[in-house]
Design a protein around this motif. Structure first.
Motif, PDB file in Angstrom:
ATOM      1  N   CYS A 431     146.485   6.086  14.009  1.00  0.00           N
ATOM      2  CA  CYS A 431     147.848   6.097  13.473  1.00  0.00           C
ATOM      3  C   CYS A 431     148.680   7.093  14.275  1.00  0.00           C
ATOM      4  O   CYS A 431     148.146   8.000  14.914  1.00  0.00           O
ATOM      5  CB  CYS A 431     147.866   6.533  12.014  1.00  0.00           C
ATOM      6  SG  CYS A 431     146.954   5.467  10.880  1.00  0.00           S
ATOM      7  N   THR A 432     149.988   6.946  14.184  1.00  0.00           N
ATOM      8  CA  THR A 432     150.864   7.950  14.779  1.00  0.00           C
ATOM      9  C   THR A 432     150.814   9.227  13.938  1.00  0.00           C
ATOM     10  O   THR A 432     150.264   9.255  12.832  1.00  0.00           O
ATOM     11  CB  THR A 432     152.320   7.455  14.850  1.00  0.00           C
ATOM     12  OG1 THR A 432     152.877   7.415  13.525  1.00  0.00           O
ATOM     13  CG2 THR A 432     152.397   6.084  15.485  1.00  0.00           C
ATOM     14  N   SER A 433     151.425  10.268  14.442  1.00  0.00           N
ATOM     15  CA  SER A 433     151.386  11.586  13.795  1.00  0.00           C
ATOM     16  C   SER A 433     152.614  11.854  12.939  1.00  0.00           C
ATOM     17  O   SER A 433     152.714  12.906  12.305  1.00  0.00           O
ATOM     18  CB  SER A 433     151.336  12.666  14.885  1.00  0.00           C
ATOM     19  OG  SER A 433     152.502  12.583  15.705  1.00  0.00           O
ATOM     20  N   TRP A 434     153.564  10.914  12.908  1.00  0.00           N
ATOM     21  CA  TRP A 434     154.917  11.246  12.473  1.00  0.00           C
ATOM     22  C   TRP A 434     155.074  11.525  10.990  1.00  0.00           C
ATOM     23  O   TRP A 434     156.152  11.926  10.549  1.00  0.00           O
ATOM     24  CB  TRP A 434     155.881  10.132  12.905  1.00  0.00           C
ATOM     25  CG  TRP A 434     155.889   9.957  14.395  1.00  0.00           C
ATOM     26  CD1 TRP A 434     155.722  10.934  15.342  1.00  0.00           C
ATOM     27  CD2 TRP A 434     156.051   8.741  15.112  1.00  0.00           C
ATOM     28  NE1 TRP A 434     155.765  10.402  16.602  1.00  0.00           N
ATOM     29  CE2 TRP A 434     155.965   9.051  16.501  1.00  0.00           C
ATOM     30  CE3 TRP A 434     156.252   7.411  14.727  1.00  0.00           C
ATOM     31  CZ2 TRP A 434     156.089   8.078  17.485  1.00  0.00           C
ATOM     32  CZ3 TRP A 434     156.369   6.449  15.716  1.00  0.00           C
ATOM     33  CH2 TRP A 434     156.296   6.792  17.074  1.00  0.00           C
ATOM     34  N   ASP A 435     154.029  11.333  10.195  1.00  0.00           N
ATOM     35  CA  ASP A 435     154.133  11.716   8.795  1.00  0.00           C
ATOM     36  C   ASP A 435     153.897  13.212   8.591  1.00  0.00           C
ATOM     37  O   ASP A 435     154.353  13.803   7.610  1.00  0.00           O
ATOM     38  CB  ASP A 435     153.146  10.920   7.934  1.00  0.00           C
ATOM     39  CG  ASP A 435     151.712  11.038   8.431  1.00  0.00           C
ATOM     40  OD1 ASP A 435     151.508  11.435   9.602  1.00  0.00           O
ATOM     41  OD2 ASP A 435     150.795  10.729   7.653  1.00  0.00           O
ATOM     42  N   MET A 436     153.197  13.845   9.541  1.00  0.00           N
ATOM     43  CA  MET A 436     152.852  15.264   9.403  1.00  0.00           C
ATOM     44  C   MET A 436     153.230  16.110  10.614  1.00  0.00           C
ATOM     45  O   MET A 436     153.433  17.315  10.478  1.00  0.00           O
ATOM     46  CB  MET A 436     151.344  15.420   9.175  1.00  0.00           C
ATOM     47  CG  MET A 436     150.835  14.841   7.876  1.00  0.00           C
ATOM     48  SD  MET A 436     149.065  15.142   7.660  1.00  0.00           S
ATOM     49  CE  MET A 436     148.793  14.416   6.054  1.00  0.00           C
ATOM     50  N   TYR A 437     153.341  15.489  11.786  1.00  0.00           N
ATOM     51  CA  TYR A 437     153.587  16.232  13.023  1.00  0.00           C
ATOM     52  C   TYR A 437     154.652  15.517  13.846  1.00  0.00           C
ATOM     53  O   TYR A 437     154.835  14.305  13.729  1.00  0.00           O
ATOM     54  CB  TYR A 437     152.301  16.339  13.861  1.00  0.00           C
ATOM     55  CG  TYR A 437     151.151  17.009  13.152  1.00  0.00           C
ATOM     56  CD1 TYR A 437     150.977  18.384  13.212  1.00  0.00           C
ATOM     57  CD2 TYR A 437     150.237  16.251  12.418  1.00  0.00           C
ATOM     58  CE1 TYR A 437     149.910  19.001  12.562  1.00  0.00           C
ATOM     59  CE2 TYR A 437     149.176  16.850  11.761  1.00  0.00           C
ATOM     60  CZ  TYR A 437     149.017  18.228  11.836  1.00  0.00           C
ATOM     61  OH  TYR A 437     147.970  18.832  11.185  1.00  0.00           O
ATOM     62  N   SER A 438     155.302  16.267  14.715  1.00  0.00           N
ATOM     63  CA  SER A 438     156.355  15.692  15.558  1.00  0.00           C
ATOM     64  C   SER A 438     155.790  14.867  16.702  1.00  0.00           C
ATOM     65  O   SER A 438     156.502  14.069  17.310  1.00  0.00           O
ATOM     66  CB  SER A 438     157.255  16.797  16.118  1.00  0.00           C
ATOM     67  OG  SER A 438     156.498  17.707  16.913  1.00  0.00           O
ATOM     68  N   SER A 439     154.508  15.045  17.025  1.00  0.00           N
ATOM     69  CA  SER A 439     153.904  14.318  18.130  1.00  0.00           C
ATOM     70  C   SER A 439     152.388  14.348  17.988  1.00  0.00           C
ATOM     71  O   SER A 439     151.835  15.178  17.259  1.00  0.00           O
ATOM     72  CB  SER A 439     154.292  14.943  19.472  1.00  0.00           C
ATOM     73  OG  SER A 439     153.734  16.250  19.588  1.00  0.00           O
ATOM     74  N   TYR A 440     151.719  13.448  18.718  1.00  0.00           N
ATOM     75  CA  TYR A 440     150.251  13.476  18.705  1.00  0.00           C
ATOM     76  C   TYR A 440     149.734  14.748  19.351  1.00  0.00           C
ATOM     77  O   TYR A 440     148.650  15.235  19.025  1.00  0.00           O
ATOM     78  CB  TYR A 440     149.675  12.228  19.387  1.00  0.00           C
ATOM     79  CG  TYR A 440     149.812  12.210  20.894  1.00  0.00           C
ATOM     80  CD1 TYR A 440     148.901  12.875  21.708  1.00  0.00           C
ATOM     81  CD2 TYR A 440     150.845  11.513  21.512  1.00  0.00           C
ATOM     82  CE1 TYR A 440     149.025  12.858  23.088  1.00  0.00           C
ATOM     83  CE2 TYR A 440     150.968  11.492  22.887  1.00  0.00           C
ATOM     84  CZ  TYR A 440     150.056  12.165  23.668  1.00  0.00           C
ATOM     85  OH  TYR A 440     150.182  12.156  25.041  1.00  0.00           O
ATOM     86  N   GLU A 441     150.523  15.318  20.295  1.00  0.00           N
ATOM     87  CA  GLU A 441     150.118  16.577  20.929  1.00  0.00           C
ATOM     88  C   GLU A 441     150.039  17.703  19.899  1.00  0.00           C
ATOM     89  O   GLU A 441     149.070  18.480  19.892  1.00  0.00           O
ATOM     90  CB  GLU A 441     151.102  16.970  22.044  1.00  0.00           C
ATOM     91  CG  GLU A 441     151.091  16.063  23.257  1.00  0.00           C
ATOM     92  CD  GLU A 441     152.176  15.006  23.219  1.00  0.00           C
ATOM     93  OE1 GLU A 441     152.519  14.465  24.282  1.00  0.00           O
ATOM     94  OE2 GLU A 441     152.675  14.708  22.111  1.00  0.00           O
ATOM     95  N   LYS A 442     151.057  17.809  19.048  1.00  0.00           N
ATOM     96  CA  LYS A 442     151.065  18.861  18.024  1.00  0.00           C
ATOM     97  C   LYS A 442     149.895  18.678  17.057  1.00  0.00           C
ATOM     98  O   LYS A 442     149.271  19.655  16.631  1.00  0.00           O
ATOM     99  CB  LYS A 442     152.392  18.842  17.263  1.00  0.00           C
ATOM    100  CG  LYS A 442     153.605  19.229  18.102  1.00  0.00           C
ATOM    101  CD  LYS A 442     153.527  20.673  18.573  1.00  0.00           C
ATOM    102  CE  LYS A 442     154.795  21.065  19.333  1.00  0.00           C
ATOM    103  NZ  LYS A 442     154.687  22.440  19.890  1.00  0.00           N
TER     104      LYS A 442
END
Length: 458
Positions: A431-442
């Protein structure tokens, strides 16, 4: 590369002011155009506004006004869909609309190695550029990997290695790659393209736009879907011992137990030994093999290139080794943002696993992921917006060893409690990170920080 287009004195509108749009704007200005950038976000970073101002580039934010149509050409930066209203207005008004690649490619000087695929394209692009540089060529890795392709224009290169998204390729008409690599195909970005078939069509454009007789490197199972054999010379990759019908192609990349070979005209040439690379996972062995095949088919001696594979460090958050704590290996694959990527990571890493899944979804079916989790993982730890959907998919196929958690802190703590010596804790969310983080890197950085902070305390 094609006929160089002069924009001296012409009006050029750039749609989008991200990394791609900025590069396009600066290139258009260098080519003598009057440049106007239109961006839907409410504001731009101060340094971008300053750079635009210093270069005489006009810009609007907060939406796309009619001024965007007062232009000789509207250039669409990477990732913007053809369905955007301002593009439809432009087409209706007879304004020429051009994708990023068609604007930039005429100003590129050097052989192009184009890399696309559902997963693995960043690693393959970076590795190819890395080995070329080590071998003494003037080479650059650019495109969707992070360096805007526009930044490579108007400079003499031996090789330009371009990571290409399906978004970029959907707009392309004039990209002629010396070598085309399609790492693999799996459902992704269906919401953007409208169907899986349209997604494959976009990927296939990399091959179909080649000159006849140029080399395309693809998975054996993807040859027919890409219709790769109709125009290019094809080198197809397969694993020994798999029950897979081999397509008739000009060359083969044969993946053995410990080595990979390129077979042309019935002769095997060693590409590399698996022990030569520190990259983790069977899928990364395919990435290396495709890189080495591309370089060999470009005329390089494989023995010269393969000695540099060991020096290549894996890209961050792509099956990156984090730590070995109390006999448990921790791997960060935060870049696994779709079902295919996480399924591949799970299948490619040997041994029992505790997998951390979940985040913001892309509308995918988690059934195929659940099947792989059941086969490859002992425990699944689930978090994020897609928690209920992933849990339901796992329940549907009878996998019950699941742990629901509220956040990454709890996920790492529970993973450390659950994992046994000799196992691997794998963050590969699907999944993408956008529910908890601004990016997959974060997200990946936080995972790595927590693993090292907790230090194996159970």
């Amino acid at each position: 590369m094609g006929t160089i287009q002069s924009y001296e004195g012409e009006k050029v509108t750039i749609l989008g002011a991200g990394t791609s749009g900025q590069g396009l704007a600066f290139l258009a200005r260098r080519l003598g155009a009057q440049v106007f950038v239109t961006e839907h976000k409410e504001s731009l970073p101060d340094h971008v506004e300053k750079a635009f101002h210093e270069n005489g580039i006009d810009c609007e934010t907060g939406g796309h006004s009619e001024r965007a149509l007062d232009t000789n050409v509207l250039v669409v930066s990477s990732g913007i869909s053809p369905s955007v209203p301002i593009i439809q207005k432009a087409l209706g008004a007879g304004v020429p609309v051009m994708g990023e690649l068609d604007f930039v490619v005429p100003h590129l000087q050097g052989k192009i190695i184009g890399v696309t695929g559902s997963n693995g394209k960043s690693t393959t692009t970076a590795l190819t550029g890395f080995v070329l540089e080590k071998c003494g060529y003037k080479a650059v890795a650019a495109g969707n990997i992070g360096k805007a392709l526009s930044c490579c224009a108007e400079e003499n290169w031996d090789y330009i290695v371009i990571e290409l998204s399906s978004f970029q390729l959907a707009w392309a008409h004039n990209l002629h790659s010396h070598i085309a690599i399609v790492t693999n195909l799996a459902p992704d970005h269906i919401d953007w393209h409208g169907s899986y078939e349209k997604y494959i069509e976009a990927k296939a454009r990399l091959i179909h736009l080649q000159e006849p007789g140029q080399w395309a490197i693809v998975q054996n199972r993807d040859v027919r879907a890409l219709e790769a054999h109709k125009r290019s010379h094809v080198a197809s990759l397969f694993w020994e011992g798999q029950q897979e019908k081999l397509q008739k192609t000009h060359a083969f990349i044969r993946m053995g137990d410990k080595k990979a070979f390129l077979c042309t005209d019935g002769v095997d040439e060693l590409l590399f030994r698996y022990e030569d690379t520190s990259l983790i996972g069977r899928h990364n062995l395919e990435n290396v093999a495709m890189t080495m095949a591309a370089l060999t088919l470009s005329g390089m001696k494989c023995s010269d290139a393969s000695r540099f594979v060991a020096d290549f460090k894996p890209l961050s958050h792509r099956c990156t080794f984090v730590a070995d704590i109390d006999g448990v290996r921790y791997i960060d694959d935060s870049k696994g943002t779709n079902v295919a990527a996480s399924s591949t990571a799970l299948s490619s890493i040997e041994g029992e696993k505790v997998v951390i899944l979940g985040g913001k979804g892309k509308g995918e079916d988690y059934g195929p992921l659940a099947e792989v989790v059941k086969k490859e993982a002992r425990v699944a730890i689930i978090l994020g917006e897609e928690k209920a959907k992933i849990l339901q998919a796992l329940e549907n196929i009878g996998f019950s060893n699941c742990i629901e958690v509220a956040d990454m802190e709890e996920a790492v703590r529970m993973a450390m409690k659950a994992a046994l010596p000799g196992e691997t804790v794998l963050l590969s969310p699907a999944c993408t990170s956008w529910d908890m983080y601004s990016s997959y890197e974060k997200r990946g950085e936080h995972f790595q920080h927590l693993v090292k902070q907790y230090g194996g305390k159970r």
